[in-house]
Structure formats: C-alpha cells, structure tokens
Design a protein around this motif. Structure first.
Motif, PDB file in Angstrom:
ATOM      1  N   CYS A   1     -32.480  22.657  64.189  1.00  0.00           N
ATOM      2  CA  CYS A   1     -33.247  23.694  65.730  1.00  0.00           C
ATOM      3  C   CYS A   1     -31.878  24.324  66.290  1.00  0.00           C
ATOM      4  CB  CYS A   1     -34.037  22.647  66.449  1.00  0.00           C
ATOM      5  SG  CYS A   1     -35.191  22.280  65.680  1.00  0.00           S
ATOM      6  N   TYR A   2     -30.906  23.596  66.324  1.00  0.00           N
ATOM      7  CA  TYR A   2     -29.557  24.420  66.606  1.00  0.00           C
ATOM      8  C   TYR A   2     -29.089  25.342  66.228  1.00  0.00           C
ATOM      9  CZ  TYR A   2     -24.567  24.756  68.148  1.00  0.00           C
ATOM     10  OH  TYR A   2     -23.346  25.397  68.502  1.00  0.00           O
ATOM     11  N   PHE A   3     -29.140  25.446  64.608  1.00  0.00           N
ATOM     12  CA  PHE A   3     -28.936  26.905  63.995  1.00  0.00           C
ATOM     13  C   PHE A   3     -29.891  27.777  64.302  1.00  0.00           C
ATOM     14  CE2 PHE A   3     -25.787  23.834  62.361  1.00  0.00           C
ATOM     15  CZ  PHE A   3     -24.733  24.401  62.481  1.00  0.00           C
ATOM     16  N   CYS A   4     -31.208  27.407  64.284  1.00  0.00           N
ATOM     17  CA  CYS A   4     -32.212  28.264  64.501  1.00  0.00           C
ATOM     18  C   CYS A   4     -32.171  29.119  66.050  1.00  0.00           C
ATOM     19  CB  CYS A   4     -33.694  27.663  64.645  1.00  0.00           C
ATOM     20  SG  CYS A   4     -35.208  28.637  64.865  1.00  0.00           S
TER      21      CYS A   4
ATOM     22  N   PHE B   1     -30.285  24.345  54.562  1.00  0.00           N
ATOM     23  CA  PHE B   1     -29.429  23.441  54.507  1.00  0.00           C
ATOM     24  C   PHE B   1     -29.740  22.323  55.289  1.00  0.00           C
ATOM     25  CE2 PHE B   1     -25.419  20.976  55.262  1.00  0.00           C
ATOM     26  CZ  PHE B   1     -25.012  20.728  54.003  1.00  0.00           C
ATOM     27  N   TYR B   2     -30.471  22.560  56.490  1.00  0.00           N
ATOM     28  CA  TYR B   2     -30.962  21.710  57.350  1.00  0.00           C
ATOM     29  C   TYR B   2     -32.292  21.209  57.271  1.00  0.00           C
ATOM     30  CZ  TYR B   2     -26.309  22.809  59.099  1.00  0.00           C
ATOM     31  OH  TYR B   2     -25.023  23.063  59.344  1.00  0.00           O
ATOM     32  N   LYS B   3     -33.042  21.652  56.316  1.00  0.00           N
ATOM     33  CA  LYS B   3     -34.472  21.361  56.050  1.00  0.00           C
ATOM     34  C   LYS B   3     -35.046  20.083  56.401  1.00  0.00           C
ATOM     35  CE  LYS B   3     -34.793  21.292  51.227  1.00  0.00           C
ATOM     36  NZ  LYS B   3     -35.297  22.121  49.990  1.00  0.00           N
TER      37      LYS B   3
ATOM     38  N   TYR C   1     -32.807  34.361  56.925  1.00  0.00           N
ATOM     39  CA  TYR C   1     -32.893  33.203  57.800  1.00  0.00           C
ATOM     40  C   TYR C   1     -32.903  32.110  57.161  1.00  0.00           C
ATOM     41  CZ  TYR C   1     -35.110  29.719  61.185  1.00  0.00           C
ATOM     42  OH  TYR C   1     -35.567  28.773  61.920  1.00  0.00           O
ATOM     43  N   TYR C   2     -33.703  31.815  56.097  1.00  0.00           N
ATOM     44  CA  TYR C   2     -34.238  30.474  55.613  1.00  0.00           C
ATOM     45  C   TYR C   2     -32.715  30.278  54.474  1.00  0.00           C
ATOM     46  CZ  TYR C   2     -38.498  29.740  57.568  1.00  0.00           C
ATOM     47  OH  TYR C   2     -39.534  29.396  58.337  1.00  0.00           O
TER      48      TYR C   2
END
Ligand code: SF4
Length: 215
Positions: free
Chosen positions: A111-114, A100-102, A94-95
């Motif tokens: 959040c979109y990718f999450c 990359f978006y951290k 997951y991480y």
C-alpha cells in the motif's frame, strides 16, 4: 513519533489568503464527497483521478463514471465548477512496480508503494500546471496510513506546488464521507482496488458463505 497532520492542515488553512488552487487526488466518489465539500470553503479545486491500481478495468470505469456523475451533481448543488482530470489507465506499469509486494497484506508495504505511485502522478500534474497546492483524499479511509501518506507528500519540493498536509479521517471524517455518499446514493465498492485486494475480498466473501452454511 506520530505527527498530528490534522493540526498541520488547520495551521495551513489559517495562513491562507484569497482562494488558492488545489489539485486533489481522489480514489473514488464516496471517499471524496465530504472532503471536497469542506475544502471548497478555502480552495478552487480540480479533481485528479489517477488510479491505475484498480482491477478490473470495468471496476476502474465504474468508479470513474460514478465520480464524474457525482461531481456534475455536486457542482450544481454547491454552485461550483470543479473539473475532473483523468490520468490514463495504465495497469501494466503499475503492477510491474507493485507486484514485488503482492504477498504483503492490505496496509503493508504494498500500500505504501501504491500511495506513492498515485501521489507521484498528482504531484507531477500539479507542478506542471502550477497549482498552489496538491493533496490526496486517501487519508480519509480508516484503512489508509495517514502517516505514510503525509510522509510521501512531504518528500516533494514546494517551489512549484505545495503539498497540503492533512488527515481527513480525523473529526469523524470517514463517517461524514459515508453519510455524504449515501445522500448522493453513490456506489460503494467492497474492496480497495488492486487485484490483490480484489482476491482478498473474494476470499472474505467465500468465508462468509461457509460460515452461513455452518449455522
Ligand atoms: S489494498 Fe488499496 S492501497 Fe493497498 S495496494 Fe491495493 S489498491 Fe493500493
């Protein structure tokens, strides 16, 4: 242009005949309680807990155990037989994908990718196990982007399982969820889940303390 996914949800409910099966991805007990209560009128629900975003693991377990306990109680109170399926906790992949978006703030691309990762797991499980429908409760939170959630759901084919478009925060959905969670004395976390939101929460708490000291 924003799409009214609550309207799409209601239109779909009108088409329903019999009691279709629904795989419902949930992030935690407090967000899901009222949504489940409203959906059992139409569907045979199975809960899917796929949340490798949650940091640390003790918090992941706490939310999971709380959910399981809540569903046991709910099943008794509402004469249901809802099962909870847990997707293995795998924070490392997951991480790797999300880091990359951290530096994006909560509500941004991170959040979109999450959403996408967790919803993808739900879709795979629902299609493999022949659920009529699948969806997620994520849209109940005012901090979650319902347009993105439904756009993601809408990208999946519907031949094996159909995404149920919805916007659970509409019709006072969030407020109802909070009230329902209070009724069951559910533990309510003070950050969304990932390590980045955890750090943001610590920062908020620190600032609160500082402001108190200034007064
Ligand atoms: S803030 Fe919440 S939705 Fe956004 S990346 Fe973190 S856990 Fe996922």
């Amino acid at each position: 242009m924003k799409i009214n996914y609550d309207l799409k949800f209601k239109e779909e409910l009108e088409k329903i005949q019999g009691r279709p099966t629904l795989l419902l991805h949930v992030c935690c007990g407090p967000c899901s309680g009222n949504v489940i209560k409203e959906l059992i009128e139409y569907f045979d629900i199975t809960i899917y807990y796929s949340n490798s975003n949650i940091y640390p693991e003790t918090e992941y377990q706490r939310r999971y155990q709380e959910l399981v306990h809540f569903i046991e109680q709910f099943n008794q109170d509402y004469h249901q037989n809802i099962q909870v399926i847990e997707k293995k906790y795998e924070p490392i992949p997951y991480y790797l994908d999300i880091s990359f978006y951290k530096n994006e703030p909560e509500g941004g691309k991170r959040c979109y990718f999450c959403y996408k990762k967790r919803m993808h797991d739900a879709y795979l499980y629902a299609s493999l196990h022949h659920f009529d429908y699948w969806t997620t409760v994520l849209s109940v939170s005012p901090h979650k982007n319902s347009q993105w959630i439904n756009e993601i759901g809408g990208t999946y084919p519907i031949d094996k399982t159909q995404f149920l478009f919805s916007d659970f925060k509409k019709n006072n959905g969030y407020l109802k969820s909070v009230r329902f969670a209070d009724q069951y004395h559910l533990y309510r976390q003070n950050y969304c889940g990932c390590v980045y939101s955890y750090k943001e929460m610590l920062e908020r708490e620190k600032n609160k303390e500082k402001n108190k000291e200034k007064k």
